[in-house]
Design an enzyme around this catalytic site. Structure first.
Site, PDB file in Angstrom:
ATOM      1  N   LYS A  34       0.719  -1.231   0.046  1.00  0.00           N
ATOM      2  CA  LYS A  34      -0.118   0.037  -0.008  1.00  0.00           C
ATOM      3  C   LYS A  34       0.669   1.072   0.027  1.00  0.00           C
ATOM      4  O   LYS A  34       0.489   2.063  -0.692  1.00  0.00           O
ATOM      5  CB  LYS A  34      -0.932   0.093   1.227  1.00  0.00           C
ATOM      6  CG  LYS A  34      -1.978  -0.980   1.299  1.00  0.00           C
ATOM      7  CD  LYS A  34      -2.751  -0.902   2.533  1.00  0.00           C
ATOM      8  CE  LYS A  34      -2.321  -1.107   3.876  1.00  0.00           C
ATOM      9  NZ  LYS A  34      -1.670  -2.580   4.009  1.00  0.00           N
ATOM     10  N   THR A  35       2.013   1.191   0.950  1.00  0.00           N
ATOM     11  CA  THR A  35       2.831   2.410   0.914  1.00  0.00           C
ATOM     12  C   THR A  35       3.402   2.625  -0.201  1.00  0.00           C
ATOM     13  O   THR A  35       3.568   3.742  -0.841  1.00  0.00           O
ATOM     14  CB  THR A  35       3.693   2.389   2.048  1.00  0.00           C
ATOM     15  OG1 THR A  35       2.685   1.987   3.207  1.00  0.00           O
ATOM     16  CG2 THR A  35       4.540   3.307   2.355  1.00  0.00           C
ATOM     17  N   ASP A 216      -2.205   7.688   3.848  1.00  0.00           N
ATOM     18  CA  ASP A 216      -1.790   6.476   4.137  1.00  0.00           C
ATOM     19  C   ASP A 216      -2.285   5.986   5.452  1.00  0.00           C
ATOM     20  O   ASP A 216      -2.579   6.959   6.367  1.00  0.00           O
ATOM     21  CB  ASP A 216      -0.255   6.357   3.893  1.00  0.00           C
ATOM     22  CG  ASP A 216       0.288   4.965   3.974  1.00  0.00           C
ATOM     23  OD1 ASP A 216      -0.515   4.127   3.501  1.00  0.00           O
ATOM     24  OD2 ASP A 216       1.579   4.883   3.990  1.00  0.00           O
ATOM     25  N   GLU A 217      -2.371   4.828   5.999  1.00  0.00           N
ATOM     26  CA  GLU A 217      -2.850   4.232   7.109  1.00  0.00           C
ATOM     27  C   GLU A 217      -4.359   4.886   7.507  1.00  0.00           C
ATOM     28  O   GLU A 217      -4.397   5.527   8.654  1.00  0.00           O
ATOM     29  CB  GLU A 217      -1.873   4.718   8.259  1.00  0.00           C
ATOM     30  CG  GLU A 217      -0.461   4.379   7.901  1.00  0.00           C
ATOM     31  CD  GLU A 217      -0.177   2.806   8.347  1.00  0.00           C
ATOM     32  OE1 GLU A 217      -1.385   2.055   8.611  1.00  0.00           O
ATOM     33  OE2 GLU A 217       1.116   2.293   8.222  1.00  0.00           O
ATOM     34  N   GLN A 246      -5.569  -3.286  10.690  1.00  0.00           N
ATOM     35  CA  GLN A 246      -4.540  -2.735  11.570  1.00  0.00           C
ATOM     36  C   GLN A 246      -4.803  -1.295  12.154  1.00  0.00           C
ATOM     37  O   GLN A 246      -4.234  -0.539  12.411  1.00  0.00           O
ATOM     38  CB  GLN A 246      -3.443  -2.351  10.615  1.00  0.00           C
ATOM     39  CG  GLN A 246      -2.890  -3.743   9.827  1.00  0.00           C
ATOM     40  CD  GLN A 246      -1.592  -3.121   8.899  1.00  0.00           C
ATOM     41  OE1 GLN A 246      -0.691  -2.666   9.494  1.00  0.00           O
ATOM     42  NE2 GLN A 246      -1.893  -3.523   7.722  1.00  0.00           N
ATOM     43  N   ARG A 596       4.834  -7.687  11.119  1.00  0.00           N
ATOM     44  CA  ARG A 596       5.922  -6.980  10.569  1.00  0.00           C
ATOM     45  C   ARG A 596       7.173  -7.710  10.306  1.00  0.00           C
ATOM     46  O   ARG A 596       8.088  -7.422   9.854  1.00  0.00           O
ATOM     47  CB  ARG A 596       6.530  -6.145  11.938  1.00  0.00           C
ATOM     48  CG  ARG A 596       5.442  -4.955  12.594  1.00  0.00           C
ATOM     49  CD  ARG A 596       5.059  -4.224  11.472  1.00  0.00           C
ATOM     50  NE  ARG A 596       3.873  -4.619  10.938  1.00  0.00           N
ATOM     51  CZ  ARG A 596       2.997  -4.106   9.851  1.00  0.00           C
ATOM     52  NH1 ARG A 596       3.806  -3.301   9.248  1.00  0.00           N
ATOM     53  NH2 ARG A 596       2.192  -4.635   9.377  1.00  0.00           N
TER      54      ARG A 596
HETATM   55  N1  LIG Z   1       4.994  -5.410  -6.273  1.00  0.00           N
HETATM   56  C1  LIG Z   1       6.107  -5.590  -5.374  1.00  0.00           C
HETATM   57  N2  LIG Z   1       6.858  -6.639  -5.804  1.00  0.00           N
HETATM   58  C2  LIG Z   1       7.703  -6.727  -4.829  1.00  0.00           C
HETATM   59  N3  LIG Z   1       7.851  -6.381  -3.628  1.00  0.00           N
HETATM   60  C3  LIG Z   1       7.030  -5.464  -3.299  1.00  0.00           C
HETATM   61  C4  LIG Z   1       5.721  -5.186  -4.085  1.00  0.00           C
HETATM   62  N4  LIG Z   1       5.390  -4.080  -3.658  1.00  0.00           N
HETATM   63  C5  LIG Z   1       5.572  -4.066  -2.199  1.00  0.00           C
HETATM   64  N5  LIG Z   1       6.716  -4.884  -2.209  1.00  0.00           N
HETATM   65  C6  LIG Z   1       7.446  -4.845  -0.977  1.00  0.00           C
HETATM   66  O1  LIG Z   1       6.676  -5.503   0.160  1.00  0.00           O
HETATM   67  C7  LIG Z   1       6.902  -4.878   1.387  1.00  0.00           C
HETATM   68  C8  LIG Z   1       5.721  -4.290   1.936  1.00  0.00           C
HETATM   69  O2  LIG Z   1       5.235  -3.246   1.239  1.00  0.00           O
HETATM   70  P1  LIG Z   1       4.509  -2.045   1.936  1.00  0.00           P
HETATM   71  O3  LIG Z   1       5.174  -1.502   3.111  1.00  0.00           O
HETATM   72  O4  LIG Z   1       4.389  -0.847   0.899  1.00  0.00           O
HETATM   73  O5  LIG Z   1       3.266  -2.556   2.265  1.00  0.00           O
HETATM   74  P2  LIG Z   1       2.080  -1.923   3.044  1.00  0.00           P
HETATM   75  O6  LIG Z   1       0.832  -2.863   2.544  1.00  0.00           O
HETATM   76  O7  LIG Z   1       2.058  -0.511   3.306  1.00  0.00           O
HETATM   77  O8  LIG Z   1       2.423  -2.693   4.545  1.00  0.00           O
HETATM   78  P3  LIG Z   1       1.459  -2.637   6.067  1.00  0.00           P
HETATM   79  O9  LIG Z   1       0.108  -2.046   5.914  1.00  0.00           O
HETATM   80  O10 LIG Z   1       1.696  -3.982   6.577  1.00  0.00           O
HETATM   81  O11 LIG Z   1       2.425  -1.499   6.768  1.00  0.00           O
HETATM   82  C9  LIG Z   1       7.908  -3.804   1.318  1.00  0.00           C
HETATM   83  O12 LIG Z   1       9.350  -4.407   1.808  1.00  0.00           O
HETATM   84  C10 LIG Z   1       7.679  -3.427  -0.305  1.00  0.00           C
HETATM   85  O13 LIG Z   1       9.072  -3.277  -0.918  1.00  0.00           O
END
Ligand SMILES: Nc1ncnc2c1ncn2[C@@H]1O[C@H](COP(=O)(O)OP(=O)(O)OP(=O)(O)O)[C@@H](O)[C@H]1O
Length: 744
Positions: A34-35, A216-217, A246, A596
Site C-alpha cells: 500500500k505504501t 496512508d494508514e 490494522q 512486521r
Molecule cells: N509489487 C511488488 N513486488 C515486490 N515487492 C513489493 C511489491 N510491492 C511492495 N513490495 C514490498 O513489500 C513490502 C511491503 O510493502 P509496503 O510497506 O508498501 O506494504 P503495506 O501494505 O504498506 O504494509 P503494511 O500495511 O503492513 O504496513 C515492502 O518491502 C515492499 O518493498
DNA sequence: AGCAAATCTGTTTTT
DNA sequence: CAGATTTGCT
C-alpha cells in the site's frame, strides 16, 4: 528522464497507480504494498499531470514514514515535496501561512504537553475545585478527546458534572492560551478546520492549492483529520489506503468506520484490493491471518504470498521476565555470531515498561540496542529549560515558558515574585518579558531581597532579547551562554551534569543541522520542528543496533526477525483492573506485530512477571492459542532452575545452552531487611562509613541504629532505626554529613 | 526560597 | 515499584 512508476508493480497496484482522477480507496492486508502504491502514485501524478511536487498533499502516520517517502520521491523528481507530512505537521504549516487569521498578538508557539498540564492544574487550583475530582490528567484527556472528535464545546450540555466542570475549565484554558498566543497539539488539527469552515474564500484557496490528496494508514484517521480531508478534498481527487485489521488507535478517537464512510462520502469511488503479501513467509502470514480472523466485527479479505513456507514460529514459555530477557538476549547473541546485523532484528511489546528487563539482559551480553519511543531528546529537563528561553524570544506572552525561564537556573525567583510580576504586567498591559525590559515596571516588583533574583533575570533577558531570530544556532548558543545553565548544572547536579551538558551541546548541533536543511526558517521553524519530532524520528539508524519498541511504534515497519515478548493474558491482551477493554483492537495489535516479520518470528511468555511492583502468575496469551499449531514450534524451559542438580542449562529459543542464571535468593522472605555490607563511601570525599549495627546520633532524628543499606530504585539508601522516629531510609552521602558514630 | 524526606499515587498505546 | 507531589525543615 522519466522513471516508470509502474515498474515492479503487480496488476492491482498498477490499477491503483493509474487511476488518478476521482476518488480511490485501496483496502488491503499487511505487507501488500500500500505504501508503495502511494509513493508511486505521487511520482505518476507529478510526471503525467505536470503537477508541481509541492502541490501534492500526502499524509503519512509518522514523521519517519513521511521522511522515507519524501526521500524516495525527491530522489526521483529532484524537487522538494514539503507537503508529504503528518496531519499535525500539515496543520501547523497551514497555520503558519495563515497565522494572521488566528488573531494572535504575536507569533504563536506550540506548548509542551507538560506545560499544558501545569496550566490545567493551576486553573483547577484557582477555582478552588477538588484536584481529586478534576484530576488535571483526566481533564486534559477529555478535552483532547473533544477536540479530536470535533465536539463544539461551547454548545456542549450534559448531566455529567465532570463534563460540565471540564467545559468550564476549558473556557478558561482556551482564553488563557489565546492571550498567550499558544497552541496545544490538538489545535494543530482543530484550528485549520475552524479557519477553513468559517471562510469560504480561504477554503477555495486551499482546495486549489492541492489538486491531489493522498492518505496512508487511513484506518487510523480520527474525526478532525477526516474533516480536514473532506474540506480540502472537494475536487474528489483523494486517495486513501488502509487496512481495517490494522486499526490500533481507537483509544485516540480513530474510527475504522471512516473507511466505510469514505466510500459513501466519495461515492462512486473506485476500490482496489491488493491481495498479495510481499513481506512475510507463508507460515507467518497464515498465523497472522488466523489470529485476526477471530474478530467478529470484520470484513474478510484475501491475502496470499508467493514467498517460501519459512521456518516455524518459535513459541517459548519461561519462568519469569528475567528468564525471558535472558532468552531473547541469548537468541540475539547467537544470531549476531552467525553474522546477522542487529538492525535486522526487533523486539516488540505491548507496554513500554517491559523494555526495562530486556535492557538488563541485553547489557549482560553487550548487545547494543535502541529503544524507539524512549524519552524524547527534547523532553529532557535541561533541553526544556533552554527551550523556554528560546520560545520567549518568539512569543514573549507565553507565561508557562516564562515561569520556567525564571526558575532555572535557580536564582531566587519563586512563585511569590512571579505572581507580583504578573500583576504588574497585567496592570501595565504588558507581557511578562516587557516587565524585565522596563526599569520602571521592574522596580515595582523587584523590592526588598526578592529583588536580586529578578534583576539578574532582567539582565539575562536583556542580553538575549536581541539575538538574531533568523539564526537558530546563534539563538541557542546565545541562550546557553547568557543563562549560565551549564555551570549551574555542573555545580548543582554533578552526578548528571556530564549527560546534561552533552545534551545541551547536542541542542546546538540540532540547531545547526536544522539551519543546514532549512536556511530560510529561523528560530521559529526550529522550535516548531522540535515540538513535532518524536523519538522514533531521532534514532541513529546508521548504527547496527537491536531495535526495541511497542507494537504501536512498529506500525508500518518491517524486520527480517521479530520477537514479541510478554505474551500473557492481561499483559497482551492488556487488561486494566482485570478487564480487557477492547479485545478486538488488542487482536489487531497482535496482527500488526506478527505481520512486521519477514522471515523469523519468536513469541514468548513468562509464567510469572513483576509489573507495577507486584509479582503475578499469568496464563499464556489467548493469542498464542489462536495461532494454528502447525505454524508453531513450542518450547517450555520453565521450572528448571529448581532442579536439584542444576547441570548445564537447557536451550531456550535455541538448543545450545545459554549461560545459567542462579536461582533467586528467597527474596520474599524478609523484604524489608536490608542487606549487610559496607556502605559506599560518601561522594563528598570524606571517609566516614557506617556499618550495620552502628549506633549513631543524627542532627535531626536523634539516636538510632544502622540496620544496613539497600537499593531503592537506582539509589543506594541507608536504613536506620531511630529511637524517636522509627525506621528511615536516608541518602548515605547526606546522612554522613549529618550524623556521627557514638559508643555503645 | 530551596531542598530533602515522606507520602501518595496509579498502572497502555502517541502525533 | 517508580514517579510525582506534598510536607517540613533550614
Ligand atoms: N509489487 C511488488 N513486488 C515486490 N515487492 C513489493 C511489491 N510491492 C511492495 N513490495 C514490498 O513489500 C513490502 C511491503 O510493502 P509496503 O510497506 O508498501 O506494504 P503495506 O501494505 O504498506 O504494509 P503494511 O500495511 O503492513 O504496513 C515492502 O518491502 C515492499 O518493498
Amino acid at each position: 528522464m522519466a522513471i516508470d512508476p509502474f515498474h515492479g508493480m503487480n496488476p492491482e497496484q498498477r490499477e491503483a497507480i493509474a487511476h488518478l482522477d476521482g476518488p480511490l480507496l485501496v483496502v488491503a492486508g499487511a505487507g501488500s504494498g500500500k505504501t508503495r502504491v502511494i509513493t508511486h502514485r505521487i511520482v505518476h501524478i507529478i510526471q503525467s499531470k505536470g503537477i508541481r511536487p509541492d502541490r501534492v498533499l500526502a499524509i503519512t502516520f509518522t514523521n519517519k514514514a513521511a521522511g522515507e517517502m519524501k526521500e524516495r520521491i525527491e530522489r526521483l523528481v529532484h524537487l522538494k515535496t514539503p507537503w508529504i507530512t503528518t496531519f499535525h505537521s500539515a496543520g501547523l504549516r497551514m497555520l503558519k501561512i495563515e497565522r494572521a487569521r488566528l488573531g494572535f498578538a504575536n507569533e504563536f508557539t506550540i506548548a509542551d504537553p507538560d506545560d499544558q498540564l501545569r496550566r490545567w492544574r493551576k486553573i483547577v487550583e484557582e477555582k478552588q475545585w477538588d484536584p481529586k475530582e478534576f484530576e488535571p490528567r483526566r481533564v486534559q484527556e477529555l478535552v483532547s478527546k473533544w477536540k479530536n472528535d470535533l465536539v463544539d464545546v461551547d454548545k456542549l450540555d450534559s448531566d455529567d458534572p465532570f463534563r460540565m466542570g471540564c467545559k468550564e475549565l476549558f473556557l478558561i484554558y482556551r482564553e488563557r492560551n489565546r492571550q498567550e498566543c499558544v497552541l496545544d497539539f490538538d489545535d494543530l488539527l482543530c484550528e485549520p478546520v475552524r479557519l477553513l469552515e468559517s471562510d469560504a474564500e480561504l477554503r477555495e484557496k486551499w482546495v486549489a492549492r492541492f489538486p491531489y490528496i493522498l492518505i496512508d494508514e487511513f484506518q487510523d484517521t480520527n474525526p478532525v483529520q477526516y474533516r480536514l480531508i473532506r474540506l480540502l478534498g472537494v475536487h474528489r481527487n483523494v486517495c486513501a489506503t488502509g487496512d481495517p485489521d490494522q486499526a490500533i488507535y481507537g483509544w485516540r478517537g480513530a474510527d475504522l468506520k471512516n473507511i466505510l464512510q469514505f466510500e459513501k462520502d466519495y461515492s462512486p469511488c473506485r476500490k482496489v484490493l491488493l491481495e498479495t503479501n510481499y513481506r512475510s513467509t507463508k507460515l507467518i502470514l497464515r498465523a497472522a491471518q488466523a489470529v485476526v480472523e477471530r474478530n467478529t466485527a470484520r470484513i474478510d479479505k484475501v491475502i496470499r504470498t508467493d514467498n517460501s513456507e519459512g521456518a516455524p514460529i518459535v513459541q517459548l514459555a519461561v519462568d519469569d521476565e528475567i528468564d525471558e530477557s535472558w532468552a531473547v538476549a541469548a537468541a540475539v547473541d547467537r544470531m549476531r555470531s552467525e553474522g546477522r546485523p542487529l538492525k535486522d532484528i526487533a523486539v516488540f511489546y505491548r507496554i513500554g515498561r517491559l523494555s526495562r528487563v530486556l535492557e538488563d539482559g541485553l547489557r549482560r551480553r553487550d548487545i547494543p540496542y535502541h529503544i524507539v519511543g524512549d524519552v524524547r531528546f527534547y523532553d529532557r529537563q535541561e533541553i526544556k529549560d533552554l527551550l523556554s528561553y528560546l520560545k520567549l524570544l518568539i512569543n514573549p506572552a507565553d507565561r508557562l515558558s516564562f515561569a520556567r525561564m525564571s526558575q532555572v537556573p535557580k536564582r531566587g525567583v519563586g512563585d511569590r515574585s512571579l505572581e507580583l510580576l504578573y500583576e504588574v504586567a497585567d496592570e501595565a498591559e504588558a507581557t511578562a518579558c516587557a516587565v524585565l525590559e522596563r526599569d520602571d515596571l521592574l522596580e515595582r516588583c523587584a523590592v526588598g531581597r526578592l529583588g536580586a533574583g529578578l534583576r539578574e533575570l532582567s539582565r539575562i533577558w536583556r542580553t538575549i532579547r536581541n539575538l538574531p531570530l533568523g539564526d537558530p544556532v546563534a539563538c541557542v548558543k546565545g541562550v546557553i551562554e547568557a543563562s549560565g545553565i551549564e555551570p549551574w548544572y555542573a555545580d548543582h547536579d554533578p552526578e548528571k551534569a556530564q549527560d546534561r551538558i552533552a545534551n545541551i551541546r547536542e541542542l546546538a548541533s540540532a540547531a545547526e543541522a536544522y539551519r543546514e536543511a532549512h536556511a530560510d526558517q529561523g528560530l521559529s521553524g526550529f522550535l516548531d520542528h522540535v515540538a513535532l519530532v518524536t523519538s522514533a524520528d531521532t534514532e541513529a539508524a546508521d548504527r547496527d543496533q537491536l531495535r526495541l519498541m511497542t507494537i504501536h511504534a512498529a506500525k508500518g515497519l518491517e524486520f527480517p526477525i521479530v520477537f514479541i515478548v510478554g505474551l500473557e493474558q492481561e499483559v497482551f491482551p492488556l487488561a486494566r483492573g482485570r478487564v480487557i477493554q477492547d479485545l478486538e483492537e488488542e487482536r489487531r495489535l497482535m496482527y500488526v506485530g506478527i505481520t512486521r516479520a519477514k522471515e523469523l518470528l519468536y513469541l514468548s511468555w513468562a509464567k510469572t512477571r513483576s509489573l507495577y511492583g507486584e509479582t503475578k502468575r499469568n496464563e499464556p496469551s489467548q493469542f498464542l492459542a489462536e495461532i494454528p499449531a502447525v505454524c508453531l514450534r513450542q518450547r517450555d524451559v520453565s521450572g528448571r532452575r529448581q532442579a536439584p542438580a542444576p547441570g548445564p542449562r537447557p536451550g531456550m529459543f535455541q538448543r545450545s545452552p545459554p549461560p545459567t542464571r542462579p536461582s533467586r535468593p528467597p527474596s520474599g522472605a524478609a523484604p524489608d531487611v536490608p542487606q549487610d555490607g559496607p556502605d559506599p563511601a560518601p561522594p563528598d570525599g570524606s571517609t566516614t562509613t557506617f556499618s550495620a549495627g552502628d549506633l549513631i546520633i543524627h542532627q535531626a532524628f536523634g539516636r538510632g541504629r544502622i540496620l544496613g543499606h539497600k537499593n531503592s530504585g537506582a539509589e543506594r539508601v541507608l536504613v536506620v532505626h531511630f529511637d524517636q522516629h522509627g525506621m528511615k531510609q536516608l541518602n548515605p552521602g547526606l546522612a554522613a554529613a549529618r550524623m556521627r558514630l557514638v559508643d555503645e
